[in-house]
Structures are given as structure tokens and as C-alpha cells.
Enzyme design. Structure first.
Site, PDB file in Angstrom:
ATOM      1  N   GLU A  43     100.645 -13.346  -9.122  1.00 58.25           N
ATOM      2  CA  GLU A  43      99.312 -12.725  -9.216  1.00 58.25           C
ATOM      3  C   GLU A  43      98.796 -12.453  -7.793  1.00 58.25           C
ATOM      4  OE1 GLU A  43      96.292 -15.645 -10.067  1.00 58.25           O
ATOM      5  OE2 GLU A  43      95.001 -14.203 -11.101  1.00 58.25           O
ATOM      6  N   ASN A  82      92.113  -7.398 -12.139  1.00 57.00           N
ATOM      7  CA  ASN A  82      93.221  -8.233 -11.667  1.00 57.00           C
ATOM      8  C   ASN A  82      94.444  -7.748 -12.460  1.00 57.00           C
ATOM      9  OD1 ASN A  82      95.001 -10.318 -11.035  1.00 57.00           O
ATOM     10  ND2 ASN A  82      93.405 -11.882 -11.079  1.00 57.00           N
ATOM     11  N   LYS A  86      94.176  -8.283 -16.402  1.00 56.44           N
ATOM     12  CA  LYS A  86      93.898  -9.657 -16.848  1.00 56.44           C
ATOM     13  C   LYS A  86      92.744  -9.712 -17.854  1.00 56.44           C
ATOM     14  CE  LYS A  86      93.264 -14.210 -14.585  1.00 56.44           C
ATOM     15  NZ  LYS A  86      93.242 -14.832 -13.239  1.00 56.44           N
ATOM     16  N   GLU A 142      86.317 -15.417  -9.397  1.00 56.23           N
ATOM     17  CA  GLU A 142      87.036 -14.311 -10.045  1.00 56.23           C
ATOM     18  C   GLU A 142      86.120 -13.503 -10.960  1.00 56.23           C
ATOM     19  OE1 GLU A 142      91.050 -14.177 -11.684  1.00 56.23           O
ATOM     20  OE2 GLU A 142      91.249 -16.262 -11.068  1.00 56.23           O
ATOM     21  N   CYS A 178      97.987 -15.481 -14.907  1.00 53.44           N
ATOM     22  CA  CYS A 178      97.440 -16.796 -14.571  1.00 53.44           C
ATOM     23  C   CYS A 178      96.676 -17.471 -15.702  1.00 53.44           C
ATOM     24  CB  CYS A 178      96.590 -16.707 -13.302  1.00 53.44           C
ATOM     25  SG  CYS A 178      96.299 -18.364 -12.640  1.00 53.44           S
ATOM     26  N   ASN A 200      97.895 -18.031  -9.456  1.00 51.18           N
ATOM     27  CA  ASN A 200      97.374 -18.760  -8.285  1.00 51.18           C
ATOM     28  C   ASN A 200      96.544 -19.887  -8.859  1.00 51.18           C
ATOM     29  OD1 ASN A 200      97.260 -17.038  -5.380  1.00 51.18           O
ATOM     30  ND2 ASN A 200      97.514 -15.750  -7.193  1.00 51.18           N
TER      31      ASN A 200
HETATM   32  N1  CDT Z   1      93.934 -17.353 -10.905  1.00 53.64           N
HETATM   33  C1  CDT Z   1      93.603 -18.127 -11.958  1.00 53.64           C
HETATM   34  O1  CDT Z   1      93.384 -17.633 -13.052  1.00 53.64           O
HETATM   35  N2  CDT Z   1      93.524 -19.441 -11.731  1.00 53.64           N
HETATM   36  C2  CDT Z   1      93.053 -20.395 -12.702  1.00 53.64           C
HETATM   37  C3  CDT Z   1      92.422 -21.527 -11.977  1.00 53.64           C
HETATM   38  C4  CDT Z   1      91.619 -22.392 -12.847  1.00 53.64           C
HETATM   39  S1  CDT Z   1      90.029 -21.852 -13.150  1.00 53.64           S
HETATM   40  C5  CDT Z   1      89.171 -22.122 -11.711  1.00 53.64           C
HETATM   41  C6  CDT Z   1      94.176 -20.926 -13.593  1.00 53.64           C
HETATM   42  O2  CDT Z   1      93.991 -20.951 -14.823  1.00 53.64           O
HETATM   43  O3  CDT Z   1      95.195 -21.386 -13.091  1.00 53.64           O
END
Ligand code: CDT
Length: 307
Positions: free
Chosen positions: A47, A107, A124, A143, A169, A194
Site C-alpha cells: 500500500e 488510496n 480502498k 487516513e 490494508c 502499512n
Molecule cells: N493503512 C492501514 O489501513 N492501516 C491500519 C492501521 C490500523 S488503524 C489505525 C491497519 O488496519 O493495519
């Protein structure tokens, strides 16, 4: 005849704020060449693979962050990646921030076939984190400020001789993501991520990040009889430590390859798409065993409703 796709998961280590796109694209090309030398048909990048994970900072004027977004794909700066992939005859999947001509911010992940043709673009659906600046946090996860959630949902496309879907993600934590694709006969799901190790709303989850990452992808794969390829941008990026543990998961739910570092690292597996049918035509024969008439709450309501 078996349908084997040799897939590389090209994990990335940190990308710093000052790293230029040109330098990042060269890192992607190095992994692409390594994947090609290893016989891969397809290489999957994380991502937001072209920049640092910029939603960790908040700015009042969002247009100041426009340089993190791509307005075209390929662009002059990303064209060398597309050109090299086409020359080598290897497909790829790439995550990036997209700014449309209408000013929408998504995204996004793009899937490119071995002949260089663009198969599909996925935006996304589940956008995590927060919309506003939260100055007391050690770092932001804004985000929901930087990206609009896609209304297009989860598609499945014929590519690489299989039925391929994408998610990004946080989508991987939601069973609906896999099931919507499962109901379209998906055989291979590609997912970049990420994931900061430190989860500020509930730090007790920090030590469980790796467990939860594997838990959701292994169960999603098994319950839908599909391959899942999860690819991280990991390591210590601008002071924030993120999970590596990129993995390739079989339709059985077994992990068949997993990254050992949190740096640029290629893992790979020979993925037999016919393995999916051993689950989708037996235990998870949806047409025979599912009971959609008693699942109506799933689409009728968003949150919990107490009787
Ligand atoms: N990039 C992304 O979606 N990261 C989220 C982080 C947790 S929510 C702050 C994930 O689900 O891994």
C-alpha cells in the site's frame, strides 16, 4: 493441467519523507528484477508504495500534500517500472495515493498484466483512523482526512489465468471484504498494507499486531478457499515502527511464505489456483451450504443494534 502462478511479495522497508520518487521506483525495479530472476509471473508491492506513509502527519491545507498523490498512472516518474515489467514479461500490483481530475483522493492499487496492460484499479473501501487532527497522539493516523472511501466495492477480474481480487490494508480485517470476492469466485486476493505496531486507541493490541495480521488473512483465505498475498511496508519509518511479516497464504489457511525482515525483501511461492476448488467445492460449497436468507442483518445495518 495445473494452474500455477509464481507470485512474489515484494515487501518494502521504510521510505523517508525526503526520498524522491525516482529513488523509490529504482527500489521497486530492483525487487521486480529479483522476482523475474526467480521465475515470478506476478510481483505484489505494498500500500502507498511510492511515498512515506504521509497520513501520520496532519496539515490544515490538504493541497500542501498534493505531491504525495499521483494524478496519472503511469506517470513520467513511474513509467520506468511499467516499462521494465513489460520488457521482462512480469505482472505487478502497486499501491499509491490517487488524486483524480475531480479532486477526489483515493488510496488505490493497480493490477498490471504481464503484457503491460492495466487489468484493474481498486480503491480502498475501509478507511481506518481519524478525520481530524489529534495533537495529543504520538503520531496521526489521519487516513480518513486524506482519503475518500470507495463506493465501488470489491471486484474480481480474470488475469494471470485466475480470478483475481484486490484489497488494501484495513480491508483485510473485515470478513465482508473476502466474502464479497468469494461470492465472485475469487482465487487470488492481493493486499498491500502499512500497519503501525503501536495502536494508540488500545496499546494492549501492540504485541498482537503480527498475530492479528496472520489471523485475518489465514481465516479469510480458508473461509473463502482463496490464495491471499499480504505485502507490508514495514520497519522504522520517520520514527514510527510498522509491521513486516508479509505473507502468502494458501486456500487451506496455511502460510506458505513469510518475510523474515522489515526491509526490502522478496518472498515467493508457486501458487496452484486449482487448490481453491478443494475448499470451494467441498466444505465451503457456498451454493450448497450458505444461508443468505438468515444473514440479512449484514447488509441491512452498519453498527450494533440492541433489541
Ligand atoms: N493503512 C492501514 O489501513 N492501516 C491500519 C492501521 C490500523 S488503524 C489505525 C491497519 O488496519 O493495519
Amino acid at each position: 493441467m495445473t494452474r500455477i502462478i509464481t507470485i512474489g511479495a515484494a515487501q518494502l522497508g521504510p521510505i523517508n519523507r525526503t526520498d524522491t520518487r525516482e529513488v523509490v521506483v529504482q527500489r521497486l525495479i530492483a525487487l521486480l528484477r529479483q522476482a523475474h530472476s526467480a521465475g515470478c509471473d506476478l510481483v505484489v508491492f505494498p500500500e502507498l508504495a511510492l511515498t512515506t506513509f504521509f497520513p501520520r502527519w496532519f496539515v490544515e491545507d490538504i493541497s500542501e500534500t498534493n505531491h504525495y498523490y499521483e494524478t496519472e498512472m503511469p506517470s513520467p516518474i513511474t513509467a520506468p517500472l511499467f516499462d521494465e515489467a513489460k520488457r521482462l514479461g512480469i505482472g505487478f500490483c502497486l499501491g499509491y495515493a490517487e488524486l483524480t481530475a475531480q479532486g477526489e483522493r483515493f488510496n488505490t492499487q493497480i493490477l498490471v498484466e504481464k503484457d503491460g496492460s492495466v487489468v484493474a484499479k481498486y480503491r480502498k473501501v475501509h478507511i481506518p483512523g481519524h478525520e481530524h487532527n489529534e495533537p495529543d497522539r504520538a503520531f496521526q493516523h489521519a487516513e480518513r482526512y486524506y482519503f475518500t472511501p470507495s463506493e465501488e466495492g470489491f471486484g474480481v477480474w480474470k488475469a494471470f489465468g485466475a480470478r483475481v481480487g484486490m484489497m488494501i490494508c484495513n480491508d483485510r480485517r473485515w470478513p465482508e471484504s473476502y466474502r464479497v470476492m468469494g461470492l465472485q469466485g475469487v482465487e487470488l486476493i492481493l493486499c498491500g498494507y502499512n500497519t503501525p505496531i503501536h495502536y494508540i486507541p488500545d496499546p494492549s493490541q501492540d504485541i498482537l499486531q503480527g498475530f492479528h495480521n496472520a489471523l485475518v488473512m489465514q481465516s479469510g483465505a480458508y473461509q473463502n478457499g482463496t490464495w491471499v498475498v499480504g505485502v507490508a511496508k514495514g520497519g522504522l519509518e520517520e520514527g514510527v515502527d510498522s509491521l513486516g511479516q508479509s505473507m502468502i497464504v494458501a486456500p487451506s489457511g496455511q502460510i506458505v511464505a513469510q518475510a523474515l525482515t522489515t526491509d526490502d525483501e522478496l518472498i515467493m511461492a508457486h501458487c496452484d489456483m486449482d487448490w481453491c476448488a478443494r475448499y470451494t467445492q467441498t466444505l465451503f460449497d457456498f451454493d450448497r451450504y450458505r444461508r443468505p436468507e438468515v444473514y440479512t442483518r449484514i447488509t441491512a445495518q452498519r453498527g450494533v443494534e440492541l433489541q
